[in-house]
Design a protein around this motif. Structure first.
Motif, PDB file in Angstrom:
ATOM      1  N   GLY A 144     -84.816  97.986 -29.317  1.00 45.66           N
ATOM      2  CA  GLY A 144     -85.502  96.714 -29.082  1.00 45.66           C
ATOM      3  C   GLY A 144     -85.781  96.538 -27.712  1.00 45.66           C
ATOM      4  N   ILE A 145     -85.855  97.133 -26.678  1.00 41.52           N
ATOM      5  CA  ILE A 145     -86.140  96.752 -25.379  1.00 41.52           C
ATOM      6  C   ILE A 145     -87.037  97.755 -25.024  1.00 41.52           C
ATOM      7  CG2 ILE A 145     -83.926  95.911 -24.851  1.00 41.52           C
ATOM      8  CD1 ILE A 145     -82.866  98.381 -23.709  1.00 41.52           C
ATOM      9  N   VAL A 146     -87.338  97.708 -23.958  1.00 46.41           N
ATOM     10  CA  VAL A 146     -88.716  98.684 -23.146  1.00 46.41           C
ATOM     11  C   VAL A 146     -88.198  99.388 -21.780  1.00 46.41           C
ATOM     12  CG1 VAL A 146     -90.526  96.924 -23.662  1.00 46.41           C
ATOM     13  CG2 VAL A 146     -89.362  96.992 -21.409  1.00 46.41           C
ATOM     14  N   PRO A 147     -88.914 100.504 -21.517  1.00 46.74           N
ATOM     15  CA  PRO A 147     -88.357 101.367 -20.118  1.00 46.74           C
ATOM     16  C   PRO A 147     -88.257 100.228 -19.140  1.00 46.74           C
ATOM     17  CG  PRO A 147     -90.011 102.451 -21.388  1.00 46.74           C
ATOM     18  CD  PRO A 147     -90.039 101.081 -22.083  1.00 46.74           C
ATOM     19  N   GLY A 148     -87.173  99.911 -18.619  1.00 45.19           N
ATOM     20  CA  GLY A 148     -87.058  98.713 -17.556  1.00 45.19           C
ATOM     21  C   GLY A 148     -86.835  99.403 -16.326  1.00 45.19           C
ATOM     22  N   ASP A 149     -86.953 100.715 -16.001  1.00 48.89           N
ATOM     23  CA  ASP A 149     -86.641 101.125 -14.625  1.00 48.89           C
ATOM     24  C   ASP A 149     -87.624 102.225 -14.364  1.00 48.89           C
ATOM     25  OD1 ASP A 149     -86.204 103.341 -16.412  1.00 48.89           O
ATOM     26  OD2 ASP A 149     -84.024 103.018 -16.236  1.00 48.89           O
ATOM     27  N   GLY A 150     -88.579 101.864 -14.557  1.00 49.42           N
ATOM     28  CA  GLY A 150     -90.011 102.978 -14.091  1.00 49.42           C
ATOM     29  C   GLY A 150     -90.382 104.199 -15.031  1.00 49.42           C
ATOM     30  N   GLY A 151     -89.805 104.288 -16.375  1.00 43.24           N
ATOM     31  CA  GLY A 151     -89.891 105.190 -17.234  1.00 43.24           C
ATOM     32  C   GLY A 151     -91.305 105.252 -17.584  1.00 43.24           C
ATOM     33  N   ALA A 152     -92.169 104.152 -17.863  1.00 46.13           N
ATOM     34  CA  ALA A 152     -93.444 104.197 -18.296  1.00 46.13           C
ATOM     35  C   ALA A 152     -94.320 104.491 -17.275  1.00 46.13           C
ATOM     36  CB  ALA A 152     -93.645 102.663 -18.830  1.00 46.13           C
ATOM     37  N   TRP A 153     -93.932 104.751 -16.022  1.00 50.06           N
ATOM     38  CA  TRP A 153     -94.544 105.329 -14.767  1.00 50.06           C
ATOM     39  C   TRP A 153     -94.402 106.840 -14.484  1.00 50.06           C
ATOM     40  CZ3 TRP A 153     -94.361 107.470  -9.918  1.00 50.06           C
ATOM     41  CH2 TRP A 153     -95.361 107.335  -9.207  1.00 50.06           C
ATOM     42  N   LEU A 154     -93.133 107.033 -14.860  1.00 53.15           N
ATOM     43  CA  LEU A 154     -92.862 108.378 -14.410  1.00 53.15           C
ATOM     44  C   LEU A 154     -93.138 109.454 -15.451  1.00 53.15           C
ATOM     45  CD1 LEU A 154     -89.159 106.940 -13.118  1.00 53.15           C
ATOM     46  CD2 LEU A 154     -90.957 108.357 -11.643  1.00 53.15           C
ATOM     47  N   LEU A 155     -92.650 108.966 -16.724  1.00 52.97           N
ATOM     48  CA  LEU A 155     -92.832 110.240 -17.849  1.00 52.97           C
ATOM     49  C   LEU A 155     -94.182 110.576 -17.904  1.00 52.97           C
ATOM     50  CD1 LEU A 155     -91.021 111.708 -19.659  1.00 52.97           C
ATOM     51  CD2 LEU A 155     -91.321 109.784 -21.401  1.00 52.97           C
ATOM     52  N   PRO A 156     -94.971 109.682 -18.117  1.00 52.67           N
ATOM     53  CA  PRO A 156     -96.564 110.342 -18.424  1.00 52.67           C
ATOM     54  C   PRO A 156     -96.976 111.152 -17.327  1.00 52.67           C
ATOM     55  CG  PRO A 156     -96.297 107.741 -18.730  1.00 52.67           C
ATOM     56  CD  PRO A 156     -95.231 108.271 -18.151  1.00 52.67           C
ATOM     57  N   ARG A 157     -96.703 110.794 -15.922  1.00 48.41           N
ATOM     58  CA  ARG A 157     -97.056 111.775 -14.848  1.00 48.41           C
ATOM     59  C   ARG A 157     -96.359 113.199 -15.095  1.00 48.41           C
ATOM     60  NH1 ARG A 157     -98.059 106.693 -13.232  1.00 48.41           N
ATOM     61  NH2 ARG A 157     -99.342 106.433 -11.687  1.00 48.41           N
ATOM     62  N   ILE A 158     -95.278 113.404 -15.797  1.00 47.85           N
ATOM     63  CA  ILE A 158     -94.576 114.607 -15.905  1.00 47.85           C
ATOM     64  C   ILE A 158     -95.138 115.173 -17.325  1.00 47.85           C
ATOM     65  CG2 ILE A 158     -92.612 115.869 -16.134  1.00 47.85           C
ATOM     66  CD1 ILE A 158     -91.482 113.567 -14.589  1.00 47.85           C
ATOM     67  N   VAL A 159     -95.278 114.688 -18.334  1.00 51.10           N
ATOM     68  CA  VAL A 159     -95.458 115.317 -19.606  1.00 51.10           C
ATOM     69  C   VAL A 159     -96.673 115.061 -20.273  1.00 51.10           C
ATOM     70  CG1 VAL A 159     -92.907 115.499 -20.014  1.00 51.10           C
ATOM     71  CG2 VAL A 159     -94.331 113.445 -21.068  1.00 51.10           C
ATOM     72  N   GLY A 160     -97.419 114.140 -19.701  1.00 49.34           N
ATOM     73  CA  GLY A 160     -98.643 113.508 -20.097  1.00 49.34           C
ATOM     74  C   GLY A 160     -98.569 112.505 -20.813  1.00 49.34           C
ATOM     75  N   MET A 161     -99.708 111.675 -20.999  1.00 51.65           N
ATOM     76  CA  MET A 161     -99.794 110.381 -21.720  1.00 51.65           C
ATOM     77  C   MET A 161     -99.437 110.601 -23.221  1.00 51.65           C
ATOM     78  SD  MET A 161     -99.541 107.119 -21.673  1.00 51.65           S
ATOM     79  CE  MET A 161    -100.244 106.635 -19.841  1.00 51.65           C
ATOM     80  N   PRO A 162     -99.953 111.337 -24.030  1.00 49.57           N
ATOM     81  CA  PRO A 162     -99.582 111.588 -25.391  1.00 49.57           C
ATOM     82  C   PRO A 162     -98.212 111.857 -25.640  1.00 49.57           C
ATOM     83  CG  PRO A 162    -101.709 112.904 -24.966  1.00 49.57           C
ATOM     84  CD  PRO A 162    -101.259 112.437 -23.446  1.00 49.57           C
ATOM     85  N   ARG A 163     -97.826 112.766 -24.900  1.00 46.38           N
ATOM     86  CA  ARG A 163     -96.129 113.158 -25.079  1.00 46.38           C
ATOM     87  C   ARG A 163     -95.149 112.172 -25.027  1.00 46.38           C
ATOM     88  NH1 ARG A 163     -97.127 119.333 -23.720  1.00 46.38           N
ATOM     89  NH2 ARG A 163     -97.523 120.295 -25.793  1.00 46.38           N
ATOM     90  N   ALA A 164     -95.621 111.424 -23.485  1.00 42.93           N
ATOM     91  CA  ALA A 164     -94.797 110.354 -23.172  1.00 42.93           C
ATOM     92  C   ALA A 164     -94.898 109.101 -24.058  1.00 42.93           C
ATOM     93  CB  ALA A 164     -95.254 109.831 -21.985  1.00 42.93           C
ATOM     94  N   SER A 165     -95.883 109.084 -24.846  1.00 43.76           N
ATOM     95  CA  SER A 165     -96.107 107.919 -25.815  1.00 43.76           C
ATOM     96  C   SER A 165     -95.613 108.330 -27.028  1.00 43.76           C
ATOM     97  CB  SER A 165     -97.422 107.842 -26.314  1.00 43.76           C
ATOM     98  OG  SER A 165     -98.383 107.433 -25.008  1.00 43.76           O
ATOM     99  N   LEU A 166     -95.455 109.472 -27.678  1.00 43.41           N
ATOM    100  CA  LEU A 166     -94.694 109.857 -28.523  1.00 43.41           C
ATOM    101  C   LEU A 166     -93.088 109.670 -28.384  1.00 43.41           C
ATOM    102  CD1 LEU A 166     -94.585 111.375 -31.302  1.00 43.41           C
ATOM    103  CD2 LEU A 166     -94.513 113.614 -30.198  1.00 43.41           C
ATOM    104  N   MET A 167     -92.677 109.974 -27.226  1.00 41.09           N
ATOM    105  CA  MET A 167     -91.348 109.916 -26.884  1.00 41.09           C
ATOM    106  C   MET A 167     -90.935 108.381 -26.954  1.00 41.09           C
ATOM    107  SD  MET A 167     -90.393 112.846 -23.944  1.00 41.09           S
ATOM    108  CE  MET A 167     -88.771 112.546 -24.119  1.00 41.09           C
ATOM    109  N   ALA A 168     -91.793 107.728 -26.201  1.00 43.33           N
ATOM    110  CA  ALA A 168     -91.573 106.230 -25.839  1.00 43.33           C
ATOM    111  C   ALA A 168     -91.656 105.195 -27.327  1.00 43.33           C
ATOM    112  CB  ALA A 168     -92.421 105.473 -24.787  1.00 43.33           C
ATOM    113  N   PHE A 169     -92.517 105.734 -28.136  1.00 42.01           N
ATOM    114  CA  PHE A 169     -92.760 105.008 -29.372  1.00 42.01           C
ATOM    115  C   PHE A 169     -91.838 105.234 -30.472  1.00 42.01           C
ATOM    116  CE2 PHE A 169     -97.557 104.762 -28.129  1.00 42.01           C
ATOM    117  CZ  PHE A 169     -97.205 103.838 -27.363  1.00 42.01           C
TER     118      PHE A 169
END
Length: 266
Positions: A144-169
């Protein structure tokens, strides 16, 4: 108290181990965050270190935030909403600012679960290699929380937005094989051989001149948010500096003379 980060030096390579096996190396205490900041400050001053390997003790890389502390509102999770905000800003968020901006190349040797902030910590490193027992999850949403340490910036730059969204959602966990297929890690090796393989890679990197390594990493970092013309200007300046180093002259001479170079860091 035993330090959270335990270091071991081998020539120009520094191995850093997160050392809280009883919590799977979870990140919750401000003192842990400060150790990362202090280490990065030390590495900026120590020009003799060429490569850092970051890994965890026992069977985990980093389990993220300590869930017991979340339940008990302890560690960085205590206080009012205003205090919590400041705890994040002055606590765990100091790690990406310090580690991601470090000029020394950093290899994450992911020796087990890298969950939540643990995954984001691996993403702050330049290269990730994983044991075949490694697991990865951007799992904040499940608590019930959000990536609070930069993951929303870091992860999409590595795996791309679609896969980062899949992992985060979803918060789903992926294994090492899928992490390799998605480009999250550069290699997967048997768990028992992970540290050996990380050291082999570190030695290949450390065989190069330290000034060239640090400036190359800086260019890669700056290139993520600069225009091409601006990056070319910065590259020209760095290149002018590199051409006047002793190690550059040694590299050229060794290449022409067909011998191994002997670098001095000058």
């Amino acid at each position: 108290m035993t330090p959270f980060l335990v270091t071991e030096r081998s020539d120009a390579i520094l191995t850093v181990r997160m050392n809280r096996p009883e919590t799977r190396n979870a990140l919750s205490d401000p003192e842990q965050m400060q150790e990362f900041v202090d280490l990065c400050a030390q590495l900026k001053r120590d020009r003799s270190v060429k490569v850092v390997i970051l890994t965890g003790t026992a069977n985990a890389f980093c389990a993220g935030g300590n869930i017991k502390d979340m339940r008990e509102r302890g560690g960085i999770f205590g206080g009012s909403p205003y205090e919590l905000r400041e705890n994040y800003r002055n606590g765990i968020q100091t790690i990406p600012l310090a580690l991601y901006e470090l000029d020394v190349p950093v290899i994450a040797a992911v020796n087990g679960p890298a969950i939540g902030a643990g995954l984001d910590l691996a993403c702050m490193c330049d290269i990730r290699i994983a044991g075949d027992n490694a697991l990865f999850a951007e799992s904040f949403v499940r608590l019930g929380i959000v990536p609070g340490d930069g993951g929303a910036w870091l992860l999409p730059r590595i795996v791309g937005m679609p896969r980062a969204s899949l992992m985060a959602f979803t918060g789903d966990t992926i294994d090492a094989a899928k992490a390799l297929a998605w480009g999250l890690v550069a290699d997967v090796v048997p768990a028992a051989a992970l540290e050996e393989e990380a050291m082999k890679l570190a030695r290949r990197i450390a065989a190069n001149p330290s000034h060239a390594l640090r400036m190359t990493k800086r260019l890669l970092r700056e290139g993520q948010h600069m225009r091409l013309d601006s990056l070319l200007e910065l590259s020209a300046s760095f290149q002018a500096l590199a051409h006047y180093t002793e190690d550059h002259h040694e590299a050229v001479a060794a290449f022409i003379e067909k011998r191994a170079p002997e670098y001095t860091g000058k």
